[in-house]
Design a protein around this motif. Sequence first.
Motif, short mmCIF file in Angstrom:
data_model
loop_
_atom_site.label_atom_id
_atom_site.label_comp_id
_atom_site.label_asym_id
_atom_site.label_seq_id
_atom_site.Cartn_x
_atom_site.Cartn_y
_atom_site.Cartn_z
N VAL A 203 7.20 19.05 82.55
CA VAL A 203 5.76 19.23 82.72
C VAL A 203 5.46 19.35 84.20
O VAL A 203 6.00 18.59 85.02
N ILE A 204 4.61 20.30 84.56
CA ILE A 204 4.15 20.41 85.94
C ILE A 204 3.14 19.29 86.18
O ILE A 204 2.00 19.35 85.71
N ASP A 205 3.57 18.27 86.87
CA ASP A 205 2.73 17.09 87.09
C ASP A 205 1.72 17.32 88.21
O ASP A 205 0.64 16.75 88.20
N ASP A 206 2.10 18.19 89.17
CA ASP A 206 1.20 18.41 90.31
C ASP A 206 1.50 19.76 90.94
O ASP A 206 2.67 20.10 91.18
N VAL A 207 0.45 20.54 91.20
CA VAL A 207 0.56 21.77 91.99
C VAL A 207 0.11 21.41 93.40
O VAL A 207 -1.07 21.22 93.67
N ILE A 208 1.07 21.32 94.30
CA ILE A 208 0.80 20.74 95.62
C ILE A 208 0.29 21.78 96.60
O ILE A 208 -0.63 21.51 97.39
N THR A 209 0.85 22.99 96.58
CA THR A 209 0.47 24.04 97.53
C THR A 209 -0.30 25.14 96.81
O THR A 209 0.12 25.63 95.76
N ASP A 210 -1.40 25.55 97.39
CA ASP A 210 -2.24 26.57 96.77
C ASP A 210 -1.72 27.97 97.05
O ASP A 210 -1.02 28.22 98.05
N GLN A 211 -2.10 28.88 96.20
CA GLN A 211 -1.75 30.29 96.39
C GLN A 211 -2.37 30.81 97.69
O GLN A 211 -3.50 30.51 98.03
N GLY A 212 -1.57 31.60 98.43
CA GLY A 212 -2.02 32.15 99.70
C GLY A 212 -1.55 31.37 100.90
O GLY A 212 -1.69 31.84 102.05
N SER A 213 -0.99 30.20 100.68
CA SER A 213 -0.50 29.38 101.80
C SER A 213 0.86 29.89 102.28
O SER A 213 1.64 30.47 101.51
N VAL A 214 1.13 29.66 103.55
CA VAL A 214 2.44 30.00 104.12
C VAL A 214 3.37 28.82 103.87
O VAL A 214 3.03 27.67 104.19
N VAL A 215 4.53 29.09 103.32
CA VAL A 215 5.47 28.02 102.98
C VAL A 215 6.75 28.19 103.79
O VAL A 215 7.13 29.30 104.17
N VAL A 216 7.40 27.03 104.02
CA VAL A 216 8.62 26.99 104.82
C VAL A 216 9.67 26.18 104.07
O VAL A 216 9.36 25.10 103.55
N PRO A 217 10.91 26.64 103.98
CA PRO A 217 11.96 25.90 103.28
C PRO A 217 12.14 24.49 103.86
O PRO A 217 12.16 24.31 105.07
N GLY A 218 12.26 23.51 102.95
CA GLY A 218 12.52 22.14 103.37
C GLY A 218 11.30 21.40 103.89
O GLY A 218 11.39 20.20 104.19
N GLN A 219 10.15 22.06 104.00
CA GLN A 219 8.96 21.41 104.54
C GLN A 219 7.77 21.48 103.58
O GLN A 219 7.05 20.49 103.41
N SER A 220 7.56 22.61 102.99
CA SER A 220 6.40 22.81 102.13
C SER A 220 6.71 22.38 100.70
O SER A 220 7.62 22.92 100.06
N GLN A 221 5.95 21.41 100.20
CA GLN A 221 6.10 20.97 98.81
C GLN A 221 5.25 21.85 97.91
O GLN A 221 4.05 22.00 98.12
N LEU A 222 5.90 22.43 96.90
CA LEU A 222 5.19 23.36 96.02
C LEU A 222 4.68 22.68 94.75
O LEU A 222 3.49 22.73 94.45
N PHE A 223 5.59 22.06 93.99
CA PHE A 223 5.23 21.46 92.71
C PHE A 223 5.99 20.15 92.51
O PHE A 223 7.05 19.94 93.11
N ARG A 224 5.43 19.30 91.65
CA ARG A 224 6.19 18.18 91.10
C ARG A 224 6.39 18.46 89.61
O ARG A 224 5.42 18.67 88.88
N ILE A 225 7.65 18.45 89.19
CA ILE A 225 7.97 18.67 87.79
C ILE A 225 8.67 17.42 87.24
O ILE A 225 9.54 16.85 87.90
N VAL A 226 8.24 16.99 86.05
CA VAL A 226 8.76 15.76 85.45
C VAL A 226 9.16 16.06 84.01
O VAL A 226 8.43 16.72 83.27
N ASN A 227 10.32 15.55 83.63
CA ASN A 227 10.76 15.63 82.24
C ASN A 227 10.70 14.22 81.64
O ASN A 227 11.45 13.33 82.04
#
Length: 389
Positions: A203-227
């Motif tokens: 389940v996608i527990d949280d959408v952390i970064t909004d569409q249109g944002s600039v993201v960087v590997p290892g720094q920008s958190q996109l989603f929290r997914i939980v099983n």
Amino acid sequence: MKTIYSILLATVLLTSCGSSSKKSVEDIIATQDLKLIRKTKTELDAKAVEISAQLKQLEASIRTLDPQAKVPLVTTFKVEEAKFTHFVELQGSVSTKQNLIIFPEFSGVLSQVFVKEGQNVSKGQILAKIDDGGLSQQLAQLKIQTNLAKTTFERQDRLWKQKIGSEIQYLQAKATYEAQMEATNQLEQQVAKTTVRAPFSGVIDDVITDQGSVVVPGQSQLFRIVNLSNMYIETDVPERYVSDIVKDKEVKVYFPILGKEIDTKVRQAASFIDPANRTFKVEIPVPNNNKSIKPNLTARLKINDYSNDKAILIPQSIISENAQEQQYVYTVTDKVENKAKVKRVFIETGKTQGDYIEVISGIQNGVEIIEEGARSVKQGQDIKILVSQ
């Protein structure tokens, strides 16, 4: 009986005093004559000793003439072998190994987000897309060049098999094709990183970064997914249970907040003992079909550390202990109908569960033990059994 004797004694003393002095105790006290009061008390003390001795003689005579007058009344039960399961009580909290923050693998603008909070997703499902900055066009051009290199190599290969052409031409065509293939694969891997996929079902527990944002590997958190299907509890167990609590031992898990109890088993018992607190870790799976159990939820654990299918169990309340700290109970011997004698039996006890304790030695199956009245009987004493279970 003692109360009756006391009343009788007081009555006799007062009557005796009244007959000898013609005055009651109240009359003597009213005189305020200290000498007379002391004399009267001395006379009463002497008569009290005499009457007490006479009462004891009467009691002895009653016991002789009526042996059942002072026989204690008791209840008994017969010991029967039963299954005994002992549990160690611990605490723990729920965890899941599939509780993950998803980070991007490619720098760029988060151009599309395809999921929302609370949405169920499956493994490999596309969650978001990052602008590739033209890599897709480069990949398309590279694939065209790769196809040309492949065609050239295939023709050169057919000629080489017909002994036409030079070996260097064949090797050059082969190297060019392989180089193009490698370059294409590398670029495909880069382009694949612009697509964010679910690493597992959940389940996608949280959408952390909004569409249109600039993201960087290892720094920008996109989603929290939980099983929530693969939950478990990890707890620390004292080292003294290292040989008793092992894989597949039964566990009862109770969640106070939910008012829910489930039965499960130990999935893994660690082989390493932490030198800091002298404990080892135990992992217990938690079924969660209705998804009501959440990560970090507090749980009470009862882990089975000992079982005996033919245990002798007795109430803890009937066990006595002497000055040498030896434990004993009173059993029944020489029983005729509802009359019997008391026999003291020393026992060794083991683990407890609730109000009962296991007897390791001293009592055999079928022995009749005194329950009610066990604290008021003595070795060899005659008793009368009211109820036998």
